[in-house]
Design a protein around this motif. Sequence first.
Motif, PDB file in Angstrom:
ATOM      1  N   GLY A 394      41.018  43.825  44.197  1.00 15.50           N
ATOM      2  CA  GLY A 394      40.294  42.564  43.390  1.00 15.50           C
ATOM      3  C   GLY A 394      41.367  41.419  43.401  1.00 15.50           C
ATOM      4  N   ALA A 395      42.528  41.611  43.388  1.00 21.73           N
ATOM      5  CA  ALA A 395      43.519  40.304  43.255  1.00 21.73           C
ATOM      6  C   ALA A 395      43.345  39.491  44.446  1.00 21.73           C
ATOM      7  CB  ALA A 395      44.777  40.653  42.882  1.00 21.73           C
ATOM      8  N   ILE A 396      43.102  40.062  45.704  1.00 23.47           N
ATOM      9  CA  ILE A 396      43.141  39.429  46.966  1.00 23.47           C
ATOM     10  C   ILE A 396      41.987  38.189  46.977  1.00 23.47           C
ATOM     11  CG2 ILE A 396      42.713  39.443  49.622  1.00 23.47           C
ATOM     12  CD1 ILE A 396      43.396  42.063  49.232  1.00 23.47           C
ATOM     13  N   LEU A 397      40.858  38.634  46.245  1.00 22.72           N
ATOM     14  CA  LEU A 397      39.796  37.769  46.115  1.00 22.72           C
ATOM     15  C   LEU A 397      39.977  36.769  44.885  1.00 22.72           C
ATOM     16  CD1 LEU A 397      36.669  37.008  47.469  1.00 22.72           C
ATOM     17  CD2 LEU A 397      35.984  38.434  45.580  1.00 22.72           C
ATOM     18  N   LEU A 398      40.506  37.210  43.770  1.00 25.79           N
ATOM     19  CA  LEU A 398      40.688  36.309  42.722  1.00 25.79           C
ATOM     20  C   LEU A 398      41.706  35.188  43.163  1.00 25.79           C
ATOM     21  CD1 LEU A 398      40.733  38.969  40.007  1.00 25.79           C
ATOM     22  CD2 LEU A 398      38.824  37.378  40.161  1.00 25.79           C
ATOM     23  N   ASP A 399      42.619  35.709  43.771  1.00 26.95           N
ATOM     24  CA  ASP A 399      43.729  34.796  44.170  1.00 26.95           C
ATOM     25  C   ASP A 399      43.221  33.541  45.257  1.00 26.95           C
ATOM     26  OD1 ASP A 399      45.623  35.929  42.804  1.00 26.95           O
ATOM     27  OD2 ASP A 399      46.607  37.201  44.625  1.00 26.95           O
ATOM     28  N   ALA A 400      42.322  34.137  46.172  1.00 26.67           N
ATOM     29  CA  ALA A 400      41.890  33.083  46.901  1.00 26.67           C
ATOM     30  C   ALA A 400      40.875  31.995  46.217  1.00 26.67           C
ATOM     31  CB  ALA A 400      41.075  33.763  48.225  1.00 26.67           C
TER      32      ALA A 400
END
Length: 677
Positions: A394-400
């Motif tokens: 999830g962090a990949i999308l949240l970061d972007a």
Amino acid sequence: MTSKPEKVRWGILGPGNIAKAFAGGVAHSRTGTLVAVGARNPGKAGLTEAFPGARILDGYEALLGDPDVDAIYISTPHPSHAEWAIKAAEAGKHVLCEKPLGLTAFEADAMIHAARKAGTFLGEAFMYRLHPQTARLVELIRAGAIGEIKMIKSSFGFAMPGFMPEHRLYAKDLAGGGILDVGGYPVSMARLIAGAAAGKPFAEPDEVVGAAHLGQSGVDEWASALLHFPGGIVAEVSCSISLAQDNVLRILGNKGRIEVADFWYAGGQQGGTGEIRIIRPGDTEVVEVKEDGWLYAFEVDAAGEAILGGKQEFAWPGMGWADSLGNLRVLDKWRAAIGLEYDIEKPAKRVNTISGRKLRAGGTAIPKRSIPGLPRPASCLALGFEDFRTFSSGAILLDAYFEAGGNLFDTAFVYGSGYTETLLGQWLKNRGVREQSVVIGKGAHSPLCYPDVIGKQLTQSLERLQTDHIDVYFMHRDNPDVPVDEFVDAMDREVKAGRIRGPFGGSNWTMERMDEAIAYAERTGKQKPGALSNNFSLAEMLEPIWAGCVTSSSDEWKAWLTARQMPNFAWSSQGRGFFTDRAGRDRRDNEELVRVWYSDKNFGRRDRAIELAKRLGKSPIHVALAYVLAQPFPSVPLIGPRSLDELEDSLQALDISLSPDDLAWLDSGSDQARARA
């Protein structure tokens, strides 16, 4: 004009044992030459001898910055594959990454996204897939050498000398264990053979069941999985780092079986003769595959040919992007089945973005706007992320999303049985951005749609989110059997307690109930509902997608929202695929699309969205999202991308500016509006 290089100039990032095997492949290839090695300890004894003729550079960044290097072979431990592949793509370097491409399919998707944007090659190094013996095996399967394929048995297992806690294979921080190190081989083989049996490049299982023994360091020392494919093929796959296995590939058909010993190394790392044994009742046929080429030279040349030919991924039977993603999705399910999450994937250690950098604020790709009742501006698009089940994914999308300028996050008590809130709470704390973010919460979903549930669920939501307040809060459903004043009283208490610090309102509430709630609050001096979260789209929802859902796309609703200037946080704002190729007047395979969206009026809107998209060089779904954004009331679409590509695609709608006449034409097709459009 600069001429194309005759050979690909390779650099190796991480000079370990597998890098030495790859270097031998480069030396015996047609298309490549090794020019440099990036090492964190460039003075280590033996590097010059291990990589003759190559310059030994001080560090990985030096390799990425070397103008004489065209392509990078990444052979570092698994957890750093994604970081360096993304950095290499950003540096304009082609990448061949040792398997597994990433720790998860989500990481691999981010790597592919970076390569696609950079226009560079990215490949996953499964060397056996490029060897002629693999092509011969596929030919035999497709020719029906053993009839219809029913079962596949494949293993890759070996025994380390003993438990070695310092070794990467036993280190949980380095994603040790068998599944990621060697489990991908039998899984990729099973998918390849199941695909060949169906006349396809590869096939995806529709069911994965896994088991494993987790050793004293917490990694899988031996593991097995069952894969079921559409059509009935069952594959038994196994791997190990502490248990020697026979590593014989067995393919069982209704007219015989095929057996290949030590398939992964074909005839040998430096060439030789491989044997494919076809065993039928009363007869054994041996098909010899003699090949003098070095095993790793085949993947070097396959990558080289793709790079020199301007391709971004391997040609089959190499692992192309879809193949690599499918393989990792199986490994993800296998790991999930045994409860194996590596320490490096957890919030305490996943402190940087997927590219290895600290989270960056200040992005402007997603503009912000003021919403009545909110203390800080909120991004014009809200992010939903219900599909993710681990922090690292999830962090990949949240970061972007955050780095693009997004700060509005959509959650609910029931999403993912609470995990969506937990994930967001971990991310907000880990990244230190709670005060810059706007969190939407929802509670009291049916059947627990009662006033006394709101406070109880809000308490749990705040614990999961690791915060003391929600910025925007919605009743997730309405219960018309309960007087509306009881709901307003319950929400007002949370406002006075400081646990809701922005507008509250109803999700899937009717106009009548909202009017009644507002009137009650005004009479009694309570805080009145100040936001709505109903479906709103260019395509009008004909009947509820789910029980209790409400759409606000009608003319009456649009007039009400405009008159009250009521913010609406619109779910299914793009019609759940109605504006894509999944829908069409002659396409009726998707029951939900047909039931919820198919009408002459909606297809007229879809036709006009297609027409305008062609003029603008966009897609109809971009026009549909721009329509929601351009309403004459505060309209905030909720988007739920599953990948970075989908997120970036959604942002294309922000380039489209629609006038009131454009909106009218898209909605009704009036001639006056058409001339303006």
